[in-house]
Design an enzyme around this catalytic site. Structure first.
Site, PDB file in Angstrom:
ATOM      1  N   LYS A 164     -41.751  -2.570  24.707  1.00 18.28           N
ATOM      2  CA  LYS A 164     -42.306  -2.391  26.057  1.00 18.28           C
ATOM      3  C   LYS A 164     -43.458  -3.337  26.370  1.00 18.28           C
ATOM      4  CE  LYS A 164     -41.669   1.662  27.987  1.00 18.28           C
ATOM      5  NZ  LYS A 164     -41.631   3.102  28.343  1.00 18.28           N
ATOM      6  N   LEU A 165     -43.367  -4.557  25.849  1.00 13.42           N
ATOM      7  CA  LEU A 165     -44.398  -5.551  26.176  1.00 13.42           C
ATOM      8  C   LEU A 165     -44.424  -5.829  27.678  1.00 13.42           C
ATOM      9  CD1 LEU A 165     -46.492  -7.549  24.871  1.00 13.42           C
ATOM     10  CD2 LEU A 165     -44.667  -9.277  24.962  1.00 13.42           C
ATOM     11  N   ASP A 166     -43.269  -5.740  28.322  1.00 14.73           N
ATOM     12  CA  ASP A 166     -43.164  -6.009  29.764  1.00 14.73           C
ATOM     13  C   ASP A 166     -44.043  -5.095  30.612  1.00 14.73           C
ATOM     14  OD1 ASP A 166     -41.060  -4.200  28.655  1.00 14.73           O
ATOM     15  OD2 ASP A 166     -40.716  -3.766  30.768  1.00 14.73           O
TER      16      ASP A 166
ATOM     17  N   GLN B 151     -39.467  11.339  15.779  1.00 12.72           N
ATOM     18  CA  GLN B 151     -40.924  11.468  15.894  1.00 12.72           C
ATOM     19  C   GLN B 151     -41.582  10.190  15.329  1.00 12.72           C
ATOM     20  OE1 GLN B 151     -39.268  14.562  14.413  1.00 12.72           O
ATOM     21  NE2 GLN B 151     -38.857  14.832  16.571  1.00 12.72           N
TER      22      GLN B 151
ATOM     23  N   THR C 224     -38.633  12.410  27.272  1.00 14.67           N
ATOM     24  CA  THR C 224     -37.180  12.556  27.405  1.00 14.67           C
ATOM     25  C   THR C 224     -36.768  14.005  27.235  1.00 14.67           C
ATOM     26  OG1 THR C 224     -36.900  10.338  26.477  1.00 14.67           O
ATOM     27  CG2 THR C 224     -34.955  11.736  26.512  1.00 14.67           C
TER      28      THR C 224
ATOM     29  N   GLY D 148     -44.927   8.714  18.236  1.00 12.11           N
ATOM     30  CA  GLY D 148     -43.597   8.964  18.773  1.00 12.11           C
ATOM     31  C   GLY D 148     -43.361   8.284  20.107  1.00 12.11           C
ATOM     32  N   ASP D 149     -42.123   8.356  20.571  1.00 13.66           N
ATOM     33  CA  ASP D 149     -41.710   7.792  21.872  1.00 13.66           C
ATOM     34  C   ASP D 149     -41.879   6.277  21.939  1.00 13.66           C
ATOM     35  OD1 ASP D 149     -41.336  10.491  22.909  1.00 13.66           O
ATOM     36  OD2 ASP D 149     -43.525  10.589  23.030  1.00 13.66           O
ATOM     37  N   GLU D 150     -41.763   5.601  20.781  1.00 18.32           N
ATOM     38  CA  GLU D 150     -41.992   4.151  20.762  1.00 18.32           C
ATOM     39  C   GLU D 150     -40.780   3.343  21.243  1.00 18.32           C
ATOM     40  OE1 GLU D 150     -44.273   5.944  17.238  1.00 18.32           O
ATOM     41  OE2 GLU D 150     -42.201   6.011  17.951  1.00 18.32           O
TER      42      GLU D 150
ATOM     43  N   GLY E 241     -39.674  -6.138  22.810  1.00 18.95           N
ATOM     44  CA  GLY E 241     -39.008  -5.521  23.958  1.00 18.95           C
ATOM     45  C   GLY E 241     -39.585  -6.044  25.255  1.00 18.95           C
TER      46      GLY E 241
ATOM     47  N   THR F 136     -33.913   7.674  24.854  1.00 15.39           N
ATOM     48  CA  THR F 136     -33.233   7.258  26.078  1.00 15.39           C
ATOM     49  C   THR F 136     -32.838   5.806  25.926  1.00 15.39           C
ATOM     50  OG1 THR F 136     -34.542   8.791  27.405  1.00 15.39           O
ATOM     51  CG2 THR F 136     -33.419   7.030  28.581  1.00 15.39           C
TER      52      THR F 136
END
Length: 434
Positions: free
Chosen positions: A336-338, A229, A304, A18-20, A418, A48
């Protein structure tokens, strides 16, 4: 909308715990879809989305609501706390987002009562005394699904038959919970009064969702299904019992909406460039150290829904191969690669060894998982800002190498990457592909 040949629905599924960042991809892709549907879960989900610097948090409503040309459906597989729903709607109104005539709710979805939230806390307290806490959000999700499975739940459609159906079922539910947990504070009359008022308020949103979604498909409307999820929290396939209470893999799209499998043509797996999870349970690649703290701070890895700090770990290929096998991913979104740009060296967990033997697949037993040693490969980091990159070619060589290695190890193409928080900070490697 003119009728056209029906096309298959696309499902977006989380491929870790989750939260990916599923909500961000849904928000981006919704520009190309007519209908965005959620199929399971409740307010335990937390998406978010950052739009032009403004953060918008959604827990129940599909992320596609931010695109004013799409219609959004909350499916029969969801469990819904109506006061939370109206609080979210009020928040959207404050931000100038219109939802009238665009948001619909299944008459078959089950209701989460405040009673379920109280029971959630009582059950978690019981478990924690035996040091076996699941780490739930205490939003009443598990108890609501338990009521549904034991045929004692209350559905949205029951509000239309308030005196004949809703009230007696509600009172029976309260009586049963008092028998199970003893005395606890709960204002039964106030809750009945609240739902009698909510009955009229919710009526404009309620539809026969099974007919609704299949009619949309028949009319050739493009459907995007938003999972909540993730597969590793799936009731059947996750790290049981540290899981959610619904089918959060691709199968949940069928059972949670009433769409047959042949009407789903593609599935997209969203995966963080590292791994996170919330709550208890084994976590093989966990970084309970300074590196984990750095990633958590840089990635703002706090829930979140709960605000809880998330546990951090290296990317786990055993998890991704397992979830890809279950869901048959067409593409991956590496999110979120950054965040990894702060590290000079990166590791990827590629296999598990248990009692001296390499495992072929992800184990079903958490006692085995807890004893697994992870075999890693090490890659050089890129240690430079990538948030302004708009194409794959713009990325540093080592960042490209990391992406291609993930693609090779999992065996599924990485299409979206991302590179920052904003909705525009997403690279599409294959624009125009289906």
């Amino acid at each position: 909308m003119a009728e056209s040949k029906p096309t298959g629905a696309t499902v977006i599924v989380g491929s870790q715990w989750g939260d990916e960042g599923k909500g961000k991809l849904v928000d981006i892709l919704s520009q190309n879809f007519d209908v965005i549907a959620r199929c399971q879960g409740g307010a335990n989900a937390g998406h978010t989305i950052v739009v032009e610097g403004q953060k918008i948090a959604l827990h129940l409503i599909p992320s596609g609501i931010l695109n004013e040309r799409t219609v959004c459906l909350m499916g029969n597989g969801m469990v819904i706390h109506l006061p939370t729903l109206f609080k979210e709607l009020a928040n959207l109104e404050q931000k100038g987002i219109k939802y009238e005539g665009r948001l619909f709710l299944s008459d078959r979805a089950h209701i989460v009562l405040d009673l379920h939230m109280i029971v959630d806390g009582l059950k978690e307290n019981e478990l924690s005394q035996g040091q076996a806490s699941i780490g739930t959000t205490r939003k009443g999700i598990g108890p609501a699904y338990s009521s549904k499975a034991s045929r004692g739940g209350i559905r949205i459609g029951d509000l239309e038959f308030f005196e004949e159906v809703f009230k007696p079922r509600f009172l029976r539910l309260v009586e049963n919970k008092h028998k199970r947990f003893g005395a606890f504070e709960y204002d039964v009359e106030a809750e009945l009064k609240r739902y009698a008022e909510l009955r009229d308020k919710i009526r404009p949103f309620v539809v026969d969702s099974v007919n609704f979604i299949n009619k949309c498909h028949r009319e050739g409307k493009k459907i995007l299904i938003e999972g909540a999820q993730s597969t590793m929290l799936d009731l059947d396939f996750g790290t049981y019992p540290y899981v959610t209470s619904s089918s959060s893999s691709v199968g949940g799209a069928c059972t949670g909406l009433g769409l047959p499998p042949q009407k789903i043509s593609s599935s997209i797996g969203v995966v963080k460039a590292f791994t996170t999870r919330v709550g208890a349970g084994p976590f093989p690649t966990e970084l309970a150290n300074e590196i984990g703290d750095q990633i958590r701070t840089e990635g703002k890895e706090f829930g979140t829904t709960t605000g809880r700090p998330r546990r951090i770990g290296w990317l786990d290929i055993m998890v991704l191969k397992y979830t890809s096998m279950i869901n048959g991913f067409t593409y991956l979104n590496l999110a979120k690669l950054d965040v990894l740009s702060i590290l000079k060296e990166l590791k990827i967990g590629v296999s598990y060894t248990y009692k001296g033997k390499k495992l072929e697949s992800f184990p079903s037993n958490i006692e085995v998982l807890a004893e697994c040693a992870v075999d890693y490969i090490t890659l050089p980091g890129w240690f430079t800002d990538i948030s302004k990159c708009t194409t794959f070619e713009d990325l540093p060589t080592n960042a490209k190498a990391y992406i291609l290695k993930v693609e090779e190890l999992v065996g599924t193409p990485v299409r979206w990457i991302g590179v920052g928080q904003d909705r525009k900070a997403m690279i599409d490697r294959f624009p125009g592909a289906h």
